[in-house]
Design an enzyme around this catalytic site. Structure first.
Site, PDB file in Angstrom:
ATOM      1  N   SER A 156     -11.060  -0.482  -0.794  1.00 50.75           N
ATOM      2  CA  SER A 156      -9.806  -0.525  -0.040  1.00 50.75           C
ATOM      3  C   SER A 156     -10.040  -1.019   1.379  1.00 50.75           C
ATOM      4  O   SER A 156      -9.136  -1.575   2.007  1.00 50.75           O
ATOM      5  CB  SER A 156      -9.172   0.868   0.028  1.00 50.75           C
ATOM      6  OG  SER A 156      -8.586   1.228  -1.191  1.00 50.75           O
ATOM      7  N   ASP A 162       0.835  -1.189   0.000  1.00 47.76           N
ATOM      8  CA  ASP A 162       0.000   0.000   0.000  1.00 47.76           C
ATOM      9  C   ASP A 162       0.874   1.245   0.000  1.00 47.76           C
ATOM     10  O   ASP A 162       2.039   1.187  -0.400  1.00 47.76           O
ATOM     11  CB  ASP A 162      -0.931  -0.044   1.232  1.00 47.76           C
ATOM     12  CG  ASP A 162      -2.264   0.637   0.996  1.00 47.76           C
ATOM     13  OD1 ASP A 162      -2.266   1.878   0.887  1.00 47.76           O
ATOM     14  OD2 ASP A 162      -3.296  -0.057   0.930  1.00 47.76           O
ATOM     15  N   HIS A 176      -3.885   6.027   4.272  1.00 50.06           N
ATOM     16  CA  HIS A 176      -4.508   4.877   3.616  1.00 50.06           C
ATOM     17  C   HIS A 176      -3.937   3.538   4.064  1.00 50.06           C
ATOM     18  O   HIS A 176      -4.664   2.633   4.516  1.00 50.06           O
ATOM     19  CB  HIS A 176      -4.384   5.020   2.100  1.00 50.06           C
ATOM     20  CG  HIS A 176      -5.228   4.059   1.316  1.00 50.06           C
ATOM     21  ND1 HIS A 176      -4.772   2.825   0.918  1.00 50.06           N
ATOM     22  CD2 HIS A 176      -6.487   4.164   0.855  1.00 50.06           C
ATOM     23  CE1 HIS A 176      -5.714   2.204   0.244  1.00 50.06           C
ATOM     24  NE2 HIS A 176      -6.780   2.992   0.202  1.00 50.06           N
TER      25      HIS A 176
END
Length: 618
Positions: free
Chosen positions: A556, A278, A369
């Site tokens: 996600s 990621d 994220h």
């Protein structure tokens, strides 16, 4: 998380807001084909033709110009779209949606309000998600009727309240809250700022020749600039009144939480290494694997930072974190201090501030994220150890210049990353990112590289293939590792767009779409033949760097739910192979009914059932 011409979440949201909910889901069936002409079947995005259009002025100047300035270009674009719909049998709902959304905007551009309802009726007939079947095109119809009958904003607000208020709340609440949030933060100055920062640069680089996607974006934004400002307050008030009227309604049934389970800390289990491939992970929040991780920069070169540095934005982190949370609260129609701050900030932005603000928000999105994903992947699993597979993607609004050397470097980085997973004895890898050839095509167009539009398409495919083949080979070469991919958030087909990793089919790869806690497919969730399971991806609570908790939505957030299950199965039964874990996840998943009451495409994982199938007693 995606790599694209417009890479930041905020920029995409601004352009979506410019189009408004009037075009949020304007699919439509193909027009009747001439009896004498057999249409060519299209099953991949690259099979469609590409075109360029010459602009008479910069996009920002056309955005500020009268509608008449865009009508000649609109006529060219409409002729081409209609020709394509007659020539091609397009086997992709999202592409048809884009085509007919453009036709609706073009009808509005020329003031043909009577043409709009037919397009929205076709859209509703093709919607598969319950909320879309009810809300698709409603505001478009109302705006068309208002303009045709010369009604005022008060009439529009009253009609919106009546139409939306009559819909079953359980099916439409997410759609209406999202629409209200988008409209409430609409600001023509922000859209103008995006035009100046990105679209103007792309047009200038191309000697004022732009691809059809950019022209469509410009026309849609210009039309909505005409329609939304005088009606914005009335529409927002109408949506708020519907939300308020249902404030005491029973919450959606939670069928997700009862399916999940946590492993007790004193269970007989084995440590399992979970890699989060990621944008970077704050390993201080987790049990790190022995090797800790591996990182590569935006050019595919080795890097040292496993958590993305904020650089000069570090001092603004508290404010930026609040804005990200405020954006999520705004989307969910939550009137929090963060959402108030977000609305105030958006309303006060001027065009020349948009680029810097967009890059700040993009950087913040990348910063949070990977850690948020990691928190989901290891939740309830005290035996999980985190390995950071960090890609330091750029937060700049301008895409990197594509080249074969860069594609080869990225290909080598994929191979090295997977080798790193093997060395660290990783058993599960979560990949909440995706992109396709369109990312290369957009970047080539931005930098005016690749020749004609058709030549550019082929060059994009060639460069993308270098990365795709390398990633596929790397995953295939690690059969002991289960890779889990997020489908994407574009409400389109992962295989039609040839996304990686979501569009790949491999024995040790599984791709997940998103649902809410009630098991309803999320309005944004990408689908396709490779999207074989679903998990909760709506307002999922997890940590961000520093340990603060935040709710985010997207595939996600759904993908690491599947990785979470895989890691728990392996921790409790370490002899399981990647293929066996994938089979257990699929066998335990339960097909949910669609809007028509028949089994649909949502295949919701059931962690407890998969564990029972593995012989694990909870």
């Amino acid at each position: 998380m995606s790599r694209s011409l417009l890479p930041t979440v905020l920029t995409s949201a601004l352009l979506a807001a410019a189009q408004g909910p009037a075009h949020a889901a304007a699919d439509a069936a193909p027009e009747a084909k001439p009896a004498q002409a057999a249409r060519q079947v299209v099953t991949r995005a690259d099979q469609l033709p590409r075109r360029n259009y010459q602009l008479p002025a910069l996009p920002s100047e056309l955005f500020a110009a009268p509608l008449e300035a865009l009508r000649p270009l609109g006529a060219q674009l409409e002729a081409d779209i209609r020709a394509d719909l007659q020539a091609f049998d397009i086997q992709d709902a999202a592409t048809l949606r884009d085509s007919y959304s453009a036709l609706a905007a073009l009808a509005q551009l020329r003031g043909d309000w009577a043409a709009v309802p037919a397009l929205t009726a076709k859209a509703r007939a093709l919607q598969e998600k319950a909320g879309g079947k009810l809300t698709s095109g409603v505001l478009t119809d109302l705006l068309a009727e208002q303009q045709a009958e010369h009604r005022d904003a008060a009439w529009l607000g009253a009609e919106a309240r009546r139409r939306y208020g009559a819909m079953p709340w359980a099916d439409v609440q997410d759609n209406l809250k999202s629409s209200k949030g988008g409209l409430e933060t609409y600001n023509a100055e922000l859209v103008l700022g995006v035009m100046k920062a990105q679209l103007d640069a792309a047009a200038s680089n191309g000697n004022m020749h732009v691809p059809n996607s950019l022209l469509t974006m410009l026309i849609s934004a210009r039309v909505q600039k005409e329609l939304l400002p005088p009606n914005k307050s009335a529409i927002v008030a109408a949506l708020q009144s519907v939300i308020d009227a249902n404030s005491q309604a029973a919450a959606k049934a939670d069928i997700w939480t009862p399916r999940t389970f946590a492993i007790p800390a004193d269970a007989k289990a084995t440590p399992v290494v979970v890699a989060v491939w990621d944008s970077g992970v704050d390993l201080a929040l987790f049990k790190p694997a022995a090797g800790r991780g591996l990182a590569f920069d935006e050019q595919g070169q080795p890097a040292k930072d496993l958590l993305r540095p904020l650089g000069e934005a570090e001092g603004r982190w508290p404010q930026l974190r609040s804005l990200i949370k405020g954006a999520m609260d705004q989307r969910a129609a939550l009137d929090t201090s963060d959402s108030q701050r977000f609305r105030s900030t958006m309303a006060g932005l001027k065009a020349d501030q948009v680029k810097g603000f967009s890059e700040d928000m993009g950087l913040t999105g990348l910063y949070v994220h990977g850690t948020h994903v990691a928190g989901i992947a290891v939740d309830g699993n005290p035996f999980a150890q985190v390995y950071a597979g960090t890609m330091l993607w750029s937060a700049k609004t301008e895409p990197a210049e594509p080249s074969e050397a860069r594609a080869q470097a990225m290909a080598a980085a994929y191979k090295a990353m997977v080798e790193g997973f093997k060395t660290a004895k990783v058993r599960v890898v979560n990949m909440s990112w995706r992109y396709g050839p369109s990312a290369y095509e957009g970047a080539l167009a931005f930098h005016n590289l690749g020749g004609t539009p058709e030549q550019r398409k082929q060059e994009a495919l060639r460069l993308f293939k270098i990365e795709r083949d390398a990633l596929k080979a790397a995953i295939a070469g690690a059969p002991d590792i289960l890779f889990v991919a997020g489908a994407g958030n574009e409400d389109n087909s992962a295989d039609f767009e040839e996304y990686i990793p979501a569009g790949l089919e491999l024995p040790n790869l599984i791709t997940a779409g998103a649902v809410d806690q009630a098991g309803q497919e999320a309005s944004f969730s990408t689908f396709g033949k490779t999207v074989v399971v679903h998990a909760n991806g709506f307002e999922v609570d997890s940590v961000v760097p520093g340990g603060v908790r935040m709710k985010l939505s997207g595939t996600s957030m759904a993908s690491p739910q599947v990785a979470n299950l895989a890691a728990k199965l392996i921790a409790l039964k370490p002899t399981l192979t990647a293929a066996q874990v994938k089979a257990l996840i699929l066998q335990g998943a339960e097909r949910q009914n669609g809007a028509d009451g028949k089994p649909g495409r949502v295949n919701l994982i059931n962690p407890r059932k998969s564990a029972a199938l593995a012989g694990i007693r909870l």
